[in-house]
Design a protein around this motif. Structure first.
Motif, short mmCIF file in Angstrom:
data_model
loop_
_atom_site.label_atom_id
_atom_site.label_comp_id
_atom_site.label_asym_id
_atom_site.label_seq_id
_atom_site.Cartn_x
_atom_site.Cartn_y
_atom_site.Cartn_z
N VAL A 1 5.27 -6.35 2.22
CA VAL A 1 4.02 -5.88 2.83
C VAL A 1 3.50 -4.65 2.09
CG1 VAL A 1 2.98 -4.94 4.92
CG2 VAL A 1 4.65 -6.80 5.08
N ALA A 2 4.40 -3.71 1.82
CA ALA A 2 4.00 -2.46 1.18
C ALA A 2 3.42 -2.69 -0.21
CB ALA A 2 5.20 -1.51 1.09
N SER A 3 3.91 -3.69 -0.91
CA SER A 3 3.44 -3.94 -2.28
C SER A 3 1.98 -4.35 -2.33
CB SER A 3 4.30 -5.02 -2.94
OG SER A 3 4.11 -6.28 -2.30
N ASP A 4 1.44 -4.84 -1.19
CA ASP A 4 0.04 -5.27 -1.14
C ASP A 4 -0.91 -4.18 -0.66
OD1 ASP A 4 0.64 -7.84 -2.01
OD2 ASP A 4 0.97 -8.59 0.03
N ILE A 5 -0.38 -3.07 -0.15
CA ILE A 5 -1.22 -2.03 0.44
C ILE A 5 -1.93 -1.23 -0.64
CG2 ILE A 5 -1.20 0.13 1.77
CD1 ILE A 5 1.00 -1.04 3.48
N THR A 6 -3.24 -1.04 -0.45
CA THR A 6 -4.03 -0.23 -1.38
C THR A 6 -4.55 1.06 -0.75
OG1 THR A 6 -6.04 -1.45 -0.76
CG2 THR A 6 -4.78 -2.28 -2.65
N HIS A 7 -4.68 1.08 0.59
CA HIS A 7 -5.20 2.27 1.28
C HIS A 7 -4.57 2.40 2.66
CE1 HIS A 7 -8.38 1.37 -1.67
NE2 HIS A 7 -8.71 2.64 -1.60
N PHE A 8 -4.45 3.65 3.10
CA PHE A 8 -4.14 3.93 4.49
C PHE A 8 -5.43 4.36 5.19
CE2 PHE A 8 0.54 5.00 3.60
CZ PHE A 8 0.95 3.76 4.06
N VAL A 9 -5.54 4.04 6.48
CA VAL A 9 -6.74 4.39 7.26
C VAL A 9 -6.31 5.08 8.55
CG1 VAL A 9 -8.85 3.54 8.35
CG2 VAL A 9 -7.94 2.36 6.34
N LYS A 10 -6.96 6.19 8.86
CA LYS A 10 -6.71 6.88 10.13
C LYS A 10 -8.03 6.97 10.89
CE LYS A 10 -4.67 10.97 12.27
NZ LYS A 10 -3.98 12.26 12.06
N ALA B 1 -3.34 4.58 -1.33
CA ALA B 1 -1.92 4.58 -0.97
C ALA B 1 -1.19 3.47 -1.71
CB ALA B 1 -1.75 4.41 0.53
N ARG B 2 0.01 3.80 -2.17
CA ARG B 2 0.92 2.82 -2.75
C ARG B 2 2.32 3.10 -2.20
NH1 ARG B 2 -1.32 -1.73 -4.81
NH2 ARG B 2 -3.14 -1.24 -6.09
N PRO B 3 2.52 2.82 -0.89
CA PRO B 3 3.80 3.19 -0.28
C PRO B 3 4.93 2.26 -0.69
CG PRO B 3 2.49 1.95 1.27
CD PRO B 3 1.62 2.16 0.06
N GLU C 1 8.90 4.21 7.69
CA GLU C 1 8.83 5.51 8.34
C GLU C 1 7.50 5.71 9.04
OE1 GLU C 1 9.62 8.12 5.11
OE2 GLU C 1 11.81 7.84 5.19
N MET C 2 6.42 5.22 8.40
CA MET C 2 5.10 5.34 9.00
C MET C 2 5.02 4.53 10.28
SD MET C 2 1.45 4.23 7.34
CE MET C 2 -0.07 4.29 8.29
N ILE C 3 5.56 3.30 10.27
CA ILE C 3 5.52 2.44 11.45
C ILE C 3 6.33 3.05 12.59
CG2 ILE C 3 6.20 0.19 12.35
CD1 ILE C 3 5.53 -0.99 9.63
N GLU C 4 7.49 3.63 12.26
CA GLU C 4 8.32 4.25 13.30
C GLU C 4 7.62 5.46 13.90
OE1 GLU C 4 11.91 4.97 11.15
OE2 GLU C 4 12.76 2.99 11.63
N ALA C 5 6.95 6.26 13.05
CA ALA C 5 6.19 7.40 13.57
C ALA C 5 5.03 6.92 14.43
CB ALA C 5 5.67 8.25 12.40
#
Length: 351
Positions: free
Chosen positions: A209-218, A259-261, A268-272
């Motif tokens: 999943v992380a390999s496909d992420i290009t951005h984080f959104v808040k 983002a390139r987590p 860690e982000m999901i747990e937070a």
């Protein structure tokens, strides 16, 4: 082989509830389905398997229901009626036996004798308190189809907890059947509501999943104070014809960052997120976290939508219709894989 998408759900309401009260009487899905099996066996024709025909929605029939005595699992095939020009549909003849698996193709002449529609497959696992829809290209998987069928059966075709039925008249003079249950503090109604199963899981392939992420959104919603108006209206509070200080509408702010987590960072982000954002749907509309996978202009995947899905491989092709014997055999061979995400129940939560 045909690949089916398996999406998991949990009941968040199943039982008898008193209005405007915390009182409830829970009901297990086994209590319901064991009665459905008995009732279904007593039907001679497929046209008799709809608990009720509601003019406000399309009729749903019960094509098949089976229980695996070894695992306690149930399989249910519902038949959602559709009109013939709704696209690719199939048909069941109204007079055919519930054990008859004959299917009428849409290019065949059927007339009024055919119930045109599509199947909906559901797999219930009471031992884990979950169930799943199984989606193939030519099926339907609407959750409401299943919950409406359960409610209609409990209300109109079961004797669970001795329902009371009364004939009443609405404001237009039309008679209708009212069903309720007598409780110790007042009348009870039956509720059946489910939501998609969401899970923070060690088994999830977060690296993929992380390999496909290009951005984080808040997303945050802020409330603007009307300080400028308040500065002068405060001198005239209580006087007539002076407008009260108006509350300005809330503003929603979206912050998007590249983002390139790694899989570890995403975990860690999901747990937070699970600690901070375990809120109601209303709260999540104001404040949430998510990510994009195809650039800044792509759709945001909010973490509250991060649901468990897996796949089942069935013999046949995309147009096949399955008997429960085939389903149970296939599920048995793939059960460990299909239920791997549920090994640690403490990681799970209802949407």
């Amino acid at each position: 082989m045909a690949e089916g998408i398996v999406t998991f759900f949990q009941f968040n309401e199943l039982g008898f509830y008193q209005r405007n009260s915390d009182y409830r009487e829970d009901l297990s899905i086994e209590d319901i389905f064991d009665r459905v099996i008995t009732w279904h066996k007593g039907r001679d024709k497929i046209s008799e398997t709809a608990p009720i025909k509601n003019g406000n929605r399309r009729t749903t029939y019960l094509k098949a229901i089976s229980k695996n005595e070894e695992t306690g699992d149930y399989l249910i095939t519902l038949w959602r009626s559709l009109i013939a020009h709704d696209g690719k549909v199939y048909g069941l003849r109204k007079g055919q036996s519930i054990d008859d698996d004959a299917i009428v193709n849409s290019d065949e002449s059927g007339g009024d004798d055919v119930i045109w529609g599509l199947p909906a497959y559901y797999w219930f696992i009471p031992s884990l308190n979950i169930f799943a829809s199984i989606k193939f290209p030519e099926t339907v998987t609407d959750l409401d189809i299943m919950t409406h069928y359960i409610k209609d059966f409990v209300y109109y075709r079961s004797n669970i907890n001795n329902p009371v039925s009364e004939t009443r008249t609405d404001g237009y003079g039309n008679e209708f059947e009212s069903v309720f249950w007598e409780g110790p503090h007042g009348n009870l109604s039956f509720r059946c509501d489910a939501k998609r199963f969401k899970k923070i899981t060690h088994q999830a392939d977060l690296e993929l999943v992380a390999s496909d992420i290009t951005h984080f959104v808040k997303k945050e919603t802020i409330q603007e104070e009307g300080d400028e108006d308040k500065n002068w209206t405060r001198y005239f509070e209580g006087l007539p014809y002076v407008p009260k200080n108006k509350k300005k509408p809330d503003r929603t702010i979206l912050v998007t960052v590249d983002a390139r987590p790694s899989g570890k960072e995403l975990k860690e982000m999901i747990e937070a997120y699970a600690q901070k954002y375990q809120s109601s749907d209303k709260d999540l509309k104001k404040s949430n976290l998510g990510f994009k996978t195809e650039g800044n202009n792509s759709q945001t995947i909010w973490l509250n939508e991060f649901i468990i899905k897996t796949f089942i491989e069935m013999p046949g092709d995309a147009t096949s219709h399955y008997r429960h014997e085939t389903f149970f055999k296939t599920i048995k061979s793939q059960r460990e894989f299909l239920l791997a995400a549920f090994q640690n129940a403490s990681d799970s939560k209802i949407a």
